[in-house]
Motif scaffolding. Structure first.
Motif, PDB file in Angstrom:
ATOM      1  N   ILE A 164     -11.226   0.430 -25.778  1.00 47.36           N
ATOM      2  CA  ILE A 164     -11.106   1.871 -25.360  1.00 47.36           C
ATOM      3  C   ILE A 164     -11.603   2.864 -26.234  1.00 47.36           C
ATOM      4  O   ILE A 164     -11.997   2.589 -27.401  1.00 47.36           O
ATOM      5  CB  ILE A 164      -9.608   2.225 -25.025  1.00 47.36           C
ATOM      6  N   GLN A 165     -11.964   4.050 -25.870  1.00 47.13           N
ATOM      7  CA  GLN A 165     -12.444   5.244 -26.864  1.00 47.13           C
ATOM      8  C   GLN A 165     -11.410   6.180 -26.926  1.00 47.13           C
ATOM      9  O   GLN A 165     -11.093   6.758 -25.726  1.00 47.13           O
ATOM     10  CB  GLN A 165     -13.732   5.797 -25.868  1.00 47.13           C
ATOM     11  N   ILE A 166     -11.067   6.541 -28.092  1.00 45.60           N
ATOM     12  CA  ILE A 166      -9.851   7.529 -28.192  1.00 45.60           C
ATOM     13  C   ILE A 166     -10.620   8.737 -29.008  1.00 45.60           C
ATOM     14  O   ILE A 166     -10.898   8.365 -30.187  1.00 45.60           O
ATOM     15  CB  ILE A 166      -8.760   6.960 -28.950  1.00 45.60           C
ATOM     16  N   ASN A 167     -10.688   9.902 -28.548  1.00 47.50           N
ATOM     17  CA  ASN A 167     -10.864  10.902 -29.587  1.00 47.50           C
ATOM     18  C   ASN A 167     -12.027  10.819 -29.991  1.00 47.50           C
ATOM     19  O   ASN A 167     -12.441  11.045 -31.237  1.00 47.50           O
ATOM     20  CB  ASN A 167     -10.055  11.578 -30.566  1.00 47.50           C
ATOM     21  N   GLY A 168     -13.391  10.167 -29.371  1.00 47.78           N
ATOM     22  CA  GLY A 168     -14.709   9.892 -29.930  1.00 47.78           C
ATOM     23  C   GLY A 168     -14.521   8.723 -30.830  1.00 47.78           C
ATOM     24  O   GLY A 168     -15.527   8.132 -31.546  1.00 47.78           O
ATOM     25  N   PHE A 169     -13.269   7.908 -30.927  1.00 47.53           N
ATOM     26  CA  PHE A 169     -13.356   6.720 -31.829  1.00 47.53           C
ATOM     27  C   PHE A 169     -13.237   5.556 -30.910  1.00 47.53           C
ATOM     28  O   PHE A 169     -12.506   5.405 -29.937  1.00 47.53           O
ATOM     29  CB  PHE A 169     -11.929   6.681 -32.875  1.00 47.53           C
ATOM     30  N   HIS A 170     -13.934   4.428 -31.224  1.00 48.84           N
ATOM     31  CA  HIS A 170     -13.923   3.299 -30.607  1.00 48.84           C
ATOM     32  C   HIS A 170     -12.807   2.380 -31.121  1.00 48.84           C
ATOM     33  O   HIS A 170     -12.785   2.082 -32.372  1.00 48.84           O
ATOM     34  CB  HIS A 170     -15.212   2.420 -30.879  1.00 48.84           C
ATOM     35  N   ILE A 171     -11.913   1.974 -30.243  1.00 45.99           N
ATOM     36  CA  ILE A 171     -10.749   0.981 -30.610  1.00 45.99           C
ATOM     37  C   ILE A 171     -11.069  -0.229 -29.674  1.00 45.99           C
ATOM     38  O   ILE A 171     -11.270  -0.240 -28.544  1.00 45.99           O
ATOM     39  CB  ILE A 171      -9.426   1.468 -30.158  1.00 45.99           C
ATOM     40  N   PRO A 172     -11.257  -1.332 -30.327  1.00 50.94           N
ATOM     41  CA  PRO A 172     -11.677  -2.577 -29.907  1.00 50.94           C
ATOM     42  C   PRO A 172     -10.260  -3.357 -28.947  1.00 50.94           C
ATOM     43  O   PRO A 172      -9.402  -2.804 -29.304  1.00 50.94           O
ATOM     44  CB  PRO A 172     -12.093  -3.516 -30.952  1.00 50.94           C
ATOM     45  N   GLU A 173     -10.738  -4.242 -28.335  1.00 51.61           N
ATOM     46  CA  GLU A 173      -9.812  -5.162 -27.716  1.00 51.61           C
ATOM     47  C   GLU A 173      -8.816  -5.908 -28.735  1.00 51.61           C
ATOM     48  O   GLU A 173      -9.280  -5.984 -29.980  1.00 51.61           O
ATOM     49  CB  GLU A 173     -10.614  -6.214 -26.853  1.00 51.61           C
ATOM     50  N   ASP A 174      -7.551  -5.838 -28.194  1.00 48.18           N
ATOM     51  CA  ASP A 174      -6.659  -6.435 -29.229  1.00 48.18           C
ATOM     52  C   ASP A 174      -6.170  -5.903 -30.663  1.00 48.18           C
ATOM     53  O   ASP A 174      -6.114  -6.420 -31.631  1.00 48.18           O
ATOM     54  CB  ASP A 174      -7.086  -8.060 -29.601  1.00 48.18           C
ATOM     55  N   THR A 175      -6.264  -4.469 -30.313  1.00 46.06           N
ATOM     56  CA  THR A 175      -5.897  -3.647 -31.609  1.00 46.06           C
ATOM     57  C   THR A 175      -4.405  -3.314 -31.508  1.00 46.06           C
ATOM     58  O   THR A 175      -4.059  -2.778 -30.122  1.00 46.06           O
ATOM     59  CB  THR A 175      -6.913  -2.498 -31.729  1.00 46.06           C
ATOM     60  N   ILE A 176      -3.692  -3.277 -32.338  1.00 45.93           N
ATOM     61  CA  ILE A 176      -2.283  -2.786 -32.349  1.00 45.93           C
ATOM     62  C   ILE A 176      -2.306  -1.290 -32.520  1.00 45.93           C
ATOM     63  O   ILE A 176      -2.948  -0.744 -33.454  1.00 45.93           O
ATOM     64  CB  ILE A 176      -1.327  -3.452 -33.349  1.00 45.93           C
ATOM     65  N   ILE A 177      -1.681  -0.534 -31.343  1.00 47.17           N
ATOM     66  CA  ILE A 177      -1.408   0.758 -31.680  1.00 47.17           C
ATOM     67  C   ILE A 177       0.057   1.242 -31.607  1.00 47.17           C
ATOM     68  O   ILE A 177       0.685   0.695 -30.755  1.00 47.17           O
ATOM     69  CB  ILE A 177      -1.974   1.579 -30.308  1.00 47.17           C
ATOM     70  N   ASN A 178       0.421   1.921 -32.429  1.00 48.86           N
ATOM     71  CA  ASN A 178       1.667   2.592 -32.662  1.00 48.86           C
ATOM     72  C   ASN A 178       1.853   3.967 -32.573  1.00 48.86           C
ATOM     73  O   ASN A 178       1.035   4.638 -33.244  1.00 48.86           O
ATOM     74  CB  ASN A 178       2.370   1.978 -33.941  1.00 48.86           C
ATOM     75  N   PRO A 179       2.844   4.555 -32.245  1.00 53.40           N
ATOM     76  CA  PRO A 179       3.141   6.112 -32.428  1.00 53.40           C
ATOM     77  C   PRO A 179       3.469   6.369 -33.779  1.00 53.40           C
ATOM     78  O   PRO A 179       3.911   5.425 -34.469  1.00 53.40           O
ATOM     79  CB  PRO A 179       4.184   6.513 -31.413  1.00 53.40           C
ATOM     80  N   PHE A 180       3.103   7.526 -34.248  1.00 53.62           N
ATOM     81  CA  PHE A 180       3.536   7.835 -35.562  1.00 53.62           C
ATOM     82  C   PHE A 180       4.611   8.956 -35.421  1.00 53.62           C
ATOM     83  O   PHE A 180       4.191  10.373 -35.255  1.00 53.62           O
ATOM     84  CB  PHE A 180       2.289   8.212 -36.613  1.00 53.62           C
ATOM     85  N   TYR A 181       5.938   8.850 -35.325  1.00 48.87           N
ATOM     86  CA  TYR A 181       6.730   9.751 -34.827  1.00 48.87           C
ATOM     87  C   TYR A 181       7.006  10.952 -35.932  1.00 48.87           C
ATOM     88  O   TYR A 181       7.221  11.995 -35.611  1.00 48.87           O
ATOM     89  CB  TYR A 181       8.099   9.149 -34.450  1.00 48.87           C
ATOM     90  N   PRO A 182       7.077  10.787 -37.470  1.00 50.73           N
ATOM     91  CA  PRO A 182       7.290  11.681 -38.166  1.00 50.73           C
ATOM     92  C   PRO A 182       6.362  13.098 -38.043  1.00 50.73           C
ATOM     93  O   PRO A 182       6.500  13.796 -38.158  1.00 50.73           O
ATOM     94  CB  PRO A 182       6.749  11.096 -39.705  1.00 50.73           C
ATOM     95  N   GLU A 183       5.132  12.550 -37.411  1.00 52.87           N
ATOM     96  CA  GLU A 183       4.269  13.620 -37.301  1.00 52.87           C
ATOM     97  C   GLU A 183       4.549  14.369 -35.853  1.00 52.87           C
ATOM     98  O   GLU A 183       4.724  15.545 -35.495  1.00 52.87           O
ATOM     99  CB  GLU A 183       2.670  13.215 -37.374  1.00 52.87           C
ATOM    100  N   ILE A 184       4.776  13.471 -34.789  1.00 55.78           N
ATOM    101  CA  ILE A 184       4.970  13.753 -33.346  1.00 55.78           C
ATOM    102  C   ILE A 184       6.223  14.717 -33.269  1.00 55.78           C
ATOM    103  O   ILE A 184       6.470  15.671 -32.954  1.00 55.78           O
ATOM    104  CB  ILE A 184       5.257  12.794 -32.433  1.00 55.78           C
ATOM    105  N   HIS A 185       7.268  14.134 -34.235  1.00 51.80           N
ATOM    106  CA  HIS A 185       8.651  14.924 -34.103  1.00 51.80           C
ATOM    107  C   HIS A 185       8.874  15.932 -35.062  1.00 51.80           C
ATOM    108  O   HIS A 185       9.823  16.839 -34.860  1.00 51.80           O
ATOM    109  CB  HIS A 185       9.916  13.970 -33.999  1.00 51.80           C
ATOM    110  N   LYS A 186       7.991  16.171 -36.352  1.00 57.17           N
ATOM    111  CA  LYS A 186       8.276  16.999 -37.233  1.00 57.17           C
ATOM    112  C   LYS A 186       7.130  17.742 -37.921  1.00 57.17           C
ATOM    113  O   LYS A 186       7.039  18.659 -38.453  1.00 57.17           O
ATOM    114  CB  LYS A 186       9.071  16.309 -38.246  1.00 57.17           C
ATOM    115  N   GLY A 187       5.960  17.570 -36.925  1.00 56.49           N
ATOM    116  CA  GLY A 187       4.646  18.037 -37.625  1.00 56.49           C
ATOM    117  C   GLY A 187       4.448  19.495 -36.824  1.00 56.49           C
ATOM    118  O   GLY A 187       5.204  20.040 -36.671  1.00 56.49           O
TER     119      GLY A 187
END
Ligand code: HEM
Length: 508
Positions: free
Chosen positions: A393-416
């Motif tokens: 997939i393509q995210i914000n202009g970055f190429h992310i290949p197949e079989d890449t692990i993606i995790n949320p980063f909550y310290p930023e989402i919840h306190k940023g």
């Protein structure tokens, strides 16, 4: 923006690493620089033991457009700290896997299956399954739990019974400094267990006390970078079978599996197909009626999915909810003024003669705002649960290949930045000028998208009923004026407060 890449775009070289995308495809992503084979980003390892603090520092310094790529011991993960980006990614149909598309290459899920003593291979149950199995198990579980409890008054009564038992259990600890660590585990687990299997445990049941203790330890340990070795260098554990206490983890996992299996055998023996009693009965009937060999409910496959789905509910539901309750206690002890306001609201709406019920929620906006703020600040799962791309997939202009692990980063989402004073405990952020509750879509403790938490209604009901009933019955005080608990934490998959003591004073 998030787009799919065409089918002929760069593909992963599956020989380079069996569980994830190759190094050269990831090294263009924002990251802390020097990135060695096996060790990964060396700066993480040099930065001390507090992995969460290190990640926060790295996110601030190296992330770009909400994306940070980190590699430890060969485990490559893309973290997403921007709410809108995460919303797009976690809703994307090609980011719904938990593991590699080819089951033979899922070291992660093979390890889980092995730990649980699962002989029929990986990807069973709910949390770690994908594609057809996941769709079927999730749809079924949601439907049955809704029919048997979630969102129904019967669920509320079960939790209230548990809360009553817990509140009277706590009366033996009044007026003396008491450590709450582990105290919520059994009542929380009991509510879940009652709903899914119709049974409940004594708080003194030693087997269960041990399992919950081990589960807590396991959650703590698995969040450490060194635990990546399990996934990326399995040969180490072939040579040293008890390295990092792996044998204990396996025993703990197997005792939970055994508990599920025993309960299923009991249910089979007493099953009345015309009158299912709970989740297990309903699934046993579904299994009996399934003739399609490809179904995840077919015969022995169905039974193994039942065992693993039960395990998943147990694992996902108990630790997260009890850890959130620990943070609730900590913030209420720290914030005496806020606690007084909750007391005042509860006293005026509910009084002393009855227990809080879910229908009171609409009349308790301040208390609800406090619970939102506990979930935002407590941030019990700082990196959520991993997803994996099944196509590039393509995210914000970055190429992310197949079989890449993606995790949320909550310290930023919840306190940023979005929250402005994100590190301050301020429930008023969830209230409008007239004091009405003002939910905010950026608060996502249960995550977002197609795989969002399946237990959210139950978890919310438990948090509300446990917190309000405790505050109604007790005043929660620091051990002494100079021993107010701090927000220091112990890291793991869930983040727990460091042990602290408080004093309970009976209010009535
Ligand atoms: C405060 C308590 C809880 C929190 C903070 C929480 C949080 C989460 C998060 C962040 C996820 C990952 C979602 C994703 O992958 O996108 C998740 C998944 C899940 N949760 Fe919860 N959870 C809580 C309570 C519960 C309870 C009580 C249950 C059980 C009834 C439960 C069952 C599950 C299951 C089965 C999944 C996997 C869903 C799937 O893969 O489709 N959770 N939870």
């Amino acid at each position: 923006m998030i787009d799919n890449i065409s089918a002929n775009s760069a593909r992963v070289n599956p020989n380079e690493h069996p569980t994830m995308a190759s190094r050269h495809e990831l090294c263009h992503l924002p990251s802390p620089g020097l990135y060695l084979p096996v060790l990964g980003h060396i700066k993480i390892l040099l930065n001390g033991m507090d992995i969460l603090r290190t990640m926060c520092q790295f996110y601030e310094k190296y992330s770009k457009d909400g994306i940070l790529f980190l590699s430890t011991f060969g485990l490559n993960i893309v973290f997403v700290g921007d709410f809108d980006t995460l919303k797009q990614i976690y809703n994307h149909p090609d980011v719904q896997h938990r593991a590699h598309s080819d089951p033979k290459k899922c070291i992660f899920t093979h390890k889980i299956a092995e730990d649980r003593g699962e002989k029929m291979g990986p990807l069973k149950g709910l949390i770690f399954s994908q594609e057809k199995t996941w769709v079927e198990q999730r749809r079924f579980t949601l439907r049955v739990l809704r029919d048997f409890g979630f969102g129904k008054s019967s669920m509320e009564e079960l939790i209230q019974d548990e809360v009553k038992q817990f509140t009277s259990f706590l009366k033996q600890f009044t007026d003396i400094p008491v450590d709450f660590e582990g105290k919520f585990n059994l009542p929380v687990l009991n509510s879940l267990w009652r709903i899914s299997s119709g049974e409940s445990f004594e708080y003194t049941d030693q087997q269960l006390v041990n399992i919950t203790k081990k589960l807590t330890e396991f959650f703590k340990k698995t969040g450490q970078p060194i635990s990546s070795l399990f996934l990326t260098q399995p040969w180490i554990f072939k040579l040293f079978p008890n390295f990092l206490g792996r044998r204990d983890d396996m025993m703990m996992n197997r005792s939970i599996t055994h508990l599920m299996e025993e309960s299923i055998v009991d249910h089979k023996r007493t099953l009345d197909v015309s009158s299912p009693r709970d989740f297990i009965d309903t699934m046993l009937i579904e299994i009996m009626n399934t003739t399609d060999e490809d179904s995840s409910f077919y015969k022995e496959t169905g039974i193994r999915n039942l065992v693993n789905t039960m395990f998943d509910l147990f694992m996902a539901g108990a630790e997260t909810t009890s850890t959130t309750l620990m943070w609730a206690i900590l913030y209420l002890v720290r914030e005496q003024e806020i606690q007084s306001k909750v007391h005042a609201e509860l006293d005026s709406v509910i009084g002393q003669s009855r227990l809080p019920s879910l229908s009171d929620r609409q009349n308790l906006p301040y208390t609800e705002a406090v619970i939102y703020e506990i979930q935002r600040c407590g941030n019990v799962m700082p990196t959520g649960v991993q997803h994996m791309t099944s196509k590039p997939i393509q995210i914000n202009g970055f190429h992310i290949p197949e079989d890449t692990i993606i995790n949320p980063f909550y310290p930023e989402i919840h306190k940023g930045e979005y929250w402005r004073d994100g590190h301050v405990f301020r429930p008023e952020r969830f209230l409008d000028d007239s004091g009405k509750l003002k939910p905010d879509e950026h608060l996502i403790p249960f995550c977002i998208g197609k795989r969002r938490c399946l237990g959210e209604p139950l978890a919310k009901a438990e948090l509300f009923l446990f917190i309000t009933s405790l505050v109604q019955a007790f005043q929660l005080l620091p051990e002494s004026a100079d021993k107010v608990p701090t927000e220091e934490y112990q890291t793991g998959i869930t983040v727990q407060p460091k042990p602290f003591k408080l004093v309970l004073k009976t209010r009535f």
